[in-house]
Enzyme design. Structure first.
Site, PDB file in Angstrom:
ATOM      1  N   MET A 198      -5.930  55.883 -32.017  1.00  0.00           N
ATOM      2  CA  MET A 198      -5.465  57.013 -32.809  1.00  0.00           C
ATOM      3  C   MET A 198      -3.997  56.854 -33.189  1.00  0.00           C
ATOM      4  SD  MET A 198      -7.437  60.232 -31.071  1.00  0.00           S
ATOM      5  CE  MET A 198      -7.063  61.254 -32.518  1.00  0.00           C
TER       6      MET A 198
ATOM      7  N   CYS B 266       0.495  42.871 -36.437  1.00  0.00           N
ATOM      8  CA  CYS B 266       0.303  44.056 -35.599  1.00  0.00           C
ATOM      9  C   CYS B 266      -1.149  44.149 -35.143  1.00  0.00           C
ATOM     10  CB  CYS B 266       0.704  45.312 -36.375  1.00  0.00           C
ATOM     11  SG  CYS B 266       0.711  46.823 -35.381  1.00  0.00           S
TER      12      CYS B 266
ATOM     13  N   CYS C 128       5.328  50.155 -41.406  1.00  0.00           N
ATOM     14  CA  CYS C 128       5.763  51.390 -40.765  1.00  0.00           C
ATOM     15  C   CYS C 128       7.190  51.331 -40.251  1.00  0.00           C
ATOM     16  CB  CYS C 128       4.816  51.730 -39.617  1.00  0.00           C
ATOM     17  SG  CYS C 128       4.722  50.461 -38.318  1.00  0.00           S
TER      18      CYS C 128
ATOM     19  N   VAL D 181      -5.200  60.893 -40.669  1.00  0.00           N
ATOM     20  CA  VAL D 181      -6.497  61.504 -40.915  1.00  0.00           C
ATOM     21  C   VAL D 181      -7.646  60.560 -40.596  1.00  0.00           C
ATOM     22  CG1 VAL D 181      -6.482  60.864 -43.373  1.00  0.00           C
ATOM     23  CG2 VAL D 181      -7.865  62.805 -42.601  1.00  0.00           C
TER      24      VAL D 181
END
Length: 366
Positions: free
Chosen positions: A20, A113, A209, A24
């Site tokens: 998580m 990642c 990110c 969404v």
């Protein structure tokens, strides 16, 4: 919901771990997993310290995202754990990103990642938690083939993320589940709204990110001060055309920002020579590539002669063939840059891929 069938849980499965990020997609995966009746646990990897995380709007796995993931789990009535992986993320992803730019290559941190913190580390955590499967919100499909699980493109071409998951191993595919692979993004948001999840309208995170402002060069200079060293901009014959303020500002195929004039035709970055701190430019035809040598290959299926290859995340797959470690294009391909990945397909199936180590110019570049 028909989407529940996409989990393809093994017989007797009792527990699912859901990766998580606070967005969404992963929140809907957690909700769908919980509806299967199998015990569901949400796991979030904290990739930044709390102080930095609160400053990173639009970042993945940052402060607000962790709070959102926890709130979703609370609403679903499932457990949620946060694990600190800041050091792993910095060493495996951020530092490598900076070093690749210093070496004159164009990195893809999202693949690194997935190869490191997102999959390898999450796999270990999921196993430790006694999970029977690890589910993620990626838009790819896991298809049971004759010889085991296969990785396929997502059904929605606009959301397909198979390029970034080419390094997923066969063993990982056995354990992974991608329940959103057959869904378009609008349907995912509809499900989130139907389930009254607070993230239903939350904007998607940006691609990289840890560079929230898009200033890649600024980040590299902060991490590697020597990156500000200037040098020459030369043409294909070696003639000096101008000067630059650091090779980290240039990638293969780039046209803007060269700040040189006097050429009868537009000039593009053809290659970056890191040892000489030199940027080589030329006309567009000089970007034509006939073949590329790949390294660190991950093979997920037979590399037949009828494959297609995708050499950039936004590029269309083009006909090619593998000859040893060489990817040979049926027609000259443009924008092929060392450091990027070449991902191989048979139709929608991902056959694997590798990292572009060097390229071979087409005859048109002579």
């Amino acid at each position: 919901m028909q989407e529940l069938a996409d989990f393809q849980l093994p017989p007797g499965a009792r527990r699912i771990v859901v990766a998580m990020s606070g967005g969404v997609d992963s929140s809907v995966v957690a909700a769908l997993a919980a509806r299967t009746g199998v015990e569901t646990i949400g796991v979030t990897l904290q990739l930044y310290d709390h102080g930095e995380a609160t400053k990173r709007a639009g970042a993945c796995c940052a402060g607000r995202d962790i709070r959102d993931a926890r709130a979703v789990c609370d609403r679903l009535g499932i457990a949620h754990y946060v694990f600190d992986h800041e050091t792993s993320f910095r060493e495996q992803v951020v530092d490598r990103f900076a070093d690749e730019y210093l070496a004159g290559r164009t990195p893809i941190p999202c693949v690194q990642c997935n190869m490191g913190p997102k999959f390898t580390d999450l796999f270990a955590l999921a196993r430790d938690l006694g999970a029977d499967a690890l589910a993620t919100g990626h838009y790819v499909r896991r298809v049971e083939g004759e010889h085991g699980a296969e990785l396929h493109r997502g059904a929605d071409p606009a959301r397909d993320q198979s390029y970034f998951l080419f390094a997923t191993t066969a063993a990982q595919l056995d354990f992974l589940r991608f329940p959103l692979g057959n869904l378009p993004k609008p349907r995912v948001r509809e499900i989130a709204a139907e389930l009254e999840l607070l993230v239903a309208a939350k904007p998607d995170s940006q691609d990289i990110c840890f560079v929230p402002d898009g200033d890649y060069a600024g980040l590299v200079k902060k991490l590697r001060p020597q990156a500000a060293q200037g040098g020459e901009i030369v043409d294909l014959s070696g003639r000096k055309l101008g000067e630059h303020r650091g090779i980290i500002h240039y990638t293969v195929g780039q046209r803007r920002g060269l700040e040189i004039g006097g050429s009868p035709e537009p000039l593009y970055v053809v290659r970056v020579e890191a040892e000489a701190q030199r940027v080589v430019v030329g006309p567009r035809r000089a970007l034509a590539v006939a073949a590329a040598r790949l390294e660190d290959m991950n093979v997920l299926g037979p590399l037949s002669s009828a494959l297609t290859a995708k050499v950039r995340s936004m590029a269309k797959p083009v006909p090619a063939r593998m000859l040893g470690d060489r990817l040979v294009f049926d027609a000259p391909e443009y924008g092929v840059a060392p450091g990027q990945a070449a991902v191989l397909y048979d139709g929608d199936r991902v056959l694997g891929g590798g990292w572009i180590a060097e390229t071979e110019a087409a005859m048109a570049a002579a």
